[in-house]
Each structure stands twice: as structure tokens, then as C-alpha cells.
Design an enzyme around this catalytic site. Structure first.
Site: not given
Length: 277
Positions: A161, A174
Site C-alpha cells: 500500500s 495498517y
């Protein structure tokens, strides 16, 4: 690269999600036999049925990517249905509310006011995010890469990501977990290099999924404040469409990328290239 994957068996974890289901359909369209792994058996089987009805080859399997025994059972089903496994795509991942802060910056005046700051983050949520993203990639590699040893031309593709490269506000769990995925990708690429197993990662920018849609858009489809901020930092001025990832995915699966390993490739509309000025 149409039909370049004919005869290949591809395992896709998180295969029933917005991005994962797009991956599965594209892989099948390019000739691959696709094993769709997801928590919901109904969703996995419905997606497989749609692919098969369109002339492809797919099976749906319910499994938790953090359950090694379940993954081993899934592997046996795949080997019996399709034969040797050539490609693994680790698409499973996600966040948890207990790993998210309420504000972007710490505000001492809000301390102990019930607003969730860094000091209020729960261990359960942090652990969930790291297990799902990191162990949910580590374990499938451990299980499925064992079937790639001794067979040249196999490939593993992880999903990182932009938050791994530029930590996003509010989501420390995250961001940290995805940074670990990028690091694991490079480590695995070296470890398996002599076996001819390539390991790479795709680093998506901002794509609307079931998990983030309510954070980035209002019920009427307009952008939230965070959505506006993201689009303002994305030079191409839009969220990604799942199809925007497909050309990179297919290239990493294809022998055309035979000398590419250990890379983490951004597909982000320029987000990581823009410094805000």
C-alpha cells in the site's frame, strides 16, 4: 499478453473482495485456472460460477488466511482440481477500527475525553491488523510456495500500500503492517531467487473498496474531508479503478517479467511522487 497464462494455476487470497474479484476475472480471461480463496464460501463459489459460465476455469474455497491447517486443506483441494500451483497472489488484508486514531494530530486538550488517540489504541485491534495483513501473507507463502520448489518460473505477488511508503495519518497499524509486507516481499525475493521463484508486490494508491468507502465518500457519493485531501494529493485527480491494477498484475505473472523480483510497484496516480507543492 492475452492468454499468456493458459495452463497456469493461480491462487488468489482475498479473492472475493473488490480488488481480488477483479484479479480473479482478469486472470481467468488470460487463460489461468483460478483458485478463489475467501472467508465466504457463497461469495467464492458465486464468483467461480460466473467465471466458469464465461468460459474460464475457477473454484471457490472458504478459508481463513491466518489458519495454516485450513490453508493446507485448501492446497490439497487445489492440487486435486488443477494440479501444480504456479502463482500465488496475496490479496487478503484490511484494517480494524481499534487500530485507527480519531484525529490526525495529538491534542492534549482532548486527552481522556473519550476521543480515541494513540494511547487509547487497543491491542486486540493492532494485533488483528498485523495478523491479517502480515501473517495472512506469510502463511499462504509458507503453504503454497512449498509446491513451487523445484519448478522454475513460479511467481508470488503481494499487495502492499502507499501507506507503507508514506505512512498515512490515523492508521498506524495498517501503515506498519503494509510496510512489513514490502519488507517481506524483498526478503522472500532473495530467499527464493535460486529456485527461480519471483516475489514482487503491487503498491496500490487509493481505490474505493467496501472497507474504506464510508471513510472517503458520503452516502450521496460526494467526497468526505479525507477523500478531498487524498484526491488533492493525487496528481491524476481520481481514485483508482480496480482495472487499473490489472496490467501490472498480469505483467508480474507473465514470463515477460522473468528478471523482475524484489520490486514494490506503485499504481497510485502519482500519489507517492507528489510532495504537496
Amino acid at each position: 499478453m492475452e492468454k499468456k497464462l493458459t495452463g497456469s494455476t493461480v491462487v488468489v487470497t482475498g479473492g472475493t473482495g473488490v480488488l481480488g474479484s477483479c484479479f480473479c476475472r482478469a486472470l481467468a480471461d488470460n487463460g489461468a485456472k483460478v483458485a478463489i480463496l475467501g472467508r465466504s464460501l457463497d461469495k467464492a463459489e458465486n464468483l467461480a460460477t460466473g467465471i466458469n459460465n464465461a468460459g474460464g476455469h475457477a473454484i471457490g474455497i472458504s478459508v481463513d488466511v491466518c489458519d495454516k491447517a485450513g490453508l493446507e486443506n485448501a492446497k490439497e483441494v487445489i492440487l486435486n482440481a488443477f494440479g501444480a500451483i504456479d502463482i500465488l497472489i496475496n490479496g487478503a488484508g484490511g484494517n480494524h477500527p481499534e487500530g485507527v486514531t480519531a484525529d490526525e494530530y495529538f491534542d492534549s486538550e482532548k486527552r481522556n475525553s473519550g476521543v480515541k488517540d494513540f494511547f487509547e489504541l487497543g491491542l486486540e485491534g493492532m494485533d488483528h491488523v498485523f495478523r491479517l495483513n502480515y501473517m495472512g501473507t506469510f502463511l499462504p507463502v509458507q503453504v503454497f510456495a512449498a509446491e513451487m520448489i523445484g519448478r522454475r518460473g513460479c511467481s508470488i505477488i503481494n499487495i502492499s500500500s502507499v501507506s507503507a511508503f508514506l505512512p498515512l495519518t490515523k492508521v498506524p497499524a495498517y501503515s506498519g503492517a503494509k510496510a512489513a509486507i514490502s519488507n517481506l516481499t524483498q526478503w522472500l525475493s532473495v530467499y527464493f531467487a535460486k529456485e527461480g521463484i519471483r516475489v514482487n508486490a503491487i503498491m496500490p494508491g487509493f481505490f474505493l473498496t467496501d472497507q474504506n468507502r464510508s471513510l472517503l465518500t458520503e452516502p450521496d457519493g460526494s467526497l468526505t474531508a479525507r477523500g478531498h485531501k487524498i484526491i488533492g494529493q493525487t496528481p491524476m485527480g481520481r481514485f483508482g479503478d480496480p482495472e487499473d491494477l490489472i496490467s501490472t498484475l498480469l505483467w508480474l505473472c507473465d514470463p515477460a517479467s522473468a528478471f523482475v523480483t524484489g520490486t514494490v510497484i506503485p499504481v497510485d496516480g502519482g500519489f507517492t511522487a507528489f510532495n504537496g507543492v
